[in-house]
Design a protein around this motif. Structure first.
Motif, PDB file in Angstrom:
ATOM      1  N   THR A 171       0.855  -1.184   0.000  1.00  0.00           N
ATOM      2  CA  THR A 171       0.000   0.000   0.000  1.00  0.00           C
ATOM      3  C   THR A 171       0.893   1.237   0.000  1.00  0.00           C
ATOM      4  OG1 THR A 171      -0.032   0.220   2.418  1.00  0.00           O
ATOM      5  CG2 THR A 171      -1.720  -1.193   1.433  1.00  0.00           C
ATOM      6  N   SER A 172       0.264   2.375  -0.312  1.00  0.00           N
ATOM      7  CA  SER A 172       0.897   3.650   0.005  1.00  0.00           C
ATOM      8  C   SER A 172       0.611   3.923   1.480  1.00  0.00           C
ATOM      9  CB  SER A 172       0.310   4.771  -0.860  1.00  0.00           C
ATOM     10  OG  SER A 172       0.574   4.532  -2.225  1.00  0.00           O
ATOM     11  N   HIS A 174       1.593   6.483   5.232  1.00  0.00           N
ATOM     12  CA  HIS A 174       2.162   7.692   5.829  1.00  0.00           C
ATOM     13  C   HIS A 174       1.824   7.704   7.312  1.00  0.00           C
ATOM     14  CE1 HIS A 174       3.357  11.789   6.625  1.00  0.00           C
ATOM     15  NE2 HIS A 174       2.136  12.079   7.044  1.00  0.00           N
ATOM     16  N   GLN A 184      -3.039   4.350   5.269  1.00  0.00           N
ATOM     17  CA  GLN A 184      -2.749   3.439   4.160  1.00  0.00           C
ATOM     18  C   GLN A 184      -3.821   3.589   3.089  1.00  0.00           C
ATOM     19  OE1 GLN A 184      -1.031  -0.571   5.033  1.00  0.00           O
ATOM     20  NE2 GLN A 184      -1.684  -0.154   7.122  1.00  0.00           N
ATOM     21  N   ASP A 186      -4.311   2.845  -1.637  1.00  0.00           N
ATOM     22  CA  ASP A 186      -3.773   2.232  -2.858  1.00  0.00           C
ATOM     23  C   ASP A 186      -3.348   0.790  -2.614  1.00  0.00           C
ATOM     24  OD1 ASP A 186      -4.123   4.635  -4.227  1.00  0.00           O
ATOM     25  OD2 ASP A 186      -2.128   5.345  -3.650  1.00  0.00           O
TER      26      ASP A 186
END
Length: 291
Positions: A171-172, A174, A184, A186
């Motif tokens: 996932t993407s 941050h 999370q 994508d």
């Protein structure tokens, strides 16, 4: 009287010449001996260089020959009887036997202690192959050895031979230290079969663990970028996370035979100033029999 002095002078000169000649001969003899010794040393050195060159050529020839290798395909599992069937294809460059023996061993054990022995068969393309069926313990390791104890395959987990393997995914993400959330989005994943070709799984879902405790489960959607939770389609999610927490992402799915897998994807430790660090993670999946 003068004649006597002349004779004495001639005698003395002769003696000097003899001494000089003797000294010169000694020097020449010494030089000849040194030259002979040098030639012997040179011959010995040349012989050693020839031997070293021959040994190097032997090593280079051995290194240039392809090493024995093995690949697998068409894995299937009989879940009722708990048995695995898989095709084995081996490349054995130095083998000239039509049907060399192959031993199925515990990791580190020699061929003579194999718990299963079978024979490979030479294929038309020069490779050797067979279809092997054996009892499947999901926690077992496996080593394949030839009769001379050449190791073709070694793994502490038989999961490498099962019908599903993790190819790529994640996932993407941050981490926000201010809001104390780990975001999370994508979602995506790809599976492959034992031969390395694309494979399909069912009942796929992404799972997030915080410090070892499951805190999120999202069912994989057909578009492979969003997840569904309790009937709601989500583009992303923010999970509670503070400095020092470890957030682990795993992917669970089922193969065509009913085995249930859970593949580790990544684990991040939350740090100061929105930073994270990777936590070392085993890529070995957990696998369970169908209930």
């Amino acid at each position: 009287m003068k004649k006597n002095w002349t004779q004495m002078l001639s005698l003395a000169l002769g003696i000097v010449l003899l001494i000089a000649a003797a000294a010169q001969w000694t020097v020449v003899s010494g030089l000849r001996e040194e030259l002979a010794d040098s030639r012997q040393a040179l011959d010995a050195l040349t012989e050693r260089l020839d031997e070293a060159e021959a040994a190097l050529e032997t090593v280079q020839a051995a290194q240039s020959r392809p090493a024995p290798s093995v690949r697998f395909a068409n894995a299937s599992v009989d879940t009722e009887n708990r048995r695995l069937t898989v095709d084995i294809v081996a490349e054995l460059p130095d083998e000239d036997d039509y049907s060399p023996g192959i031993g199925f061993c515990q990791v580190g054990e020699p061929y003579r202690l194999a718990w299963k022995v079978d024979c490979l068969r030479r294929n038309e393309d020069g490779t050797y192959g067979m279809t092997a069926t054996f009892p499947l313990d999901l926690e077992m390791g496996l080593e394949l050895r030839l009769e001379d104890d050449t190791v073709l395959f070694s793994s502490d987990s038989v999961a490498e031979l099962l019908p599903l393997r993790f190819d790529y995914g994640g996932t993407s993400w941050h981490f926000s230290s201010q809001s104390e959330l780990f975001y999370q989005c994508d979602w995506g994943v790809g599976m492959m079969d034992t031969a390395g070709d694309e494979a399909q799984a069912s009942d796929g879902e992404f799972r997030v663990y915080r410090n070892g405790t499951l805190v999120f489960t999202g069912r994989q959607m057909p578009d492979n970028s969003r997840v569904e939770v309790d009937g709601e389609i989500l583009d992303g999610v923010g999970l509670d996370c503070v400095q020092g927490d470890c957030m682990r992402l795993r992917y669970a799915c089922t193969d065509a035979f009913g085995l249930r897998y859970e593949f580790p994807i990544f684990e991040k430790r939350a740090m100061k100033w929105d930073q994270t660090e990777d936590v070392p993670l085993s890529r070995r999946p957990t696998v369970a029999w169908p209930e």
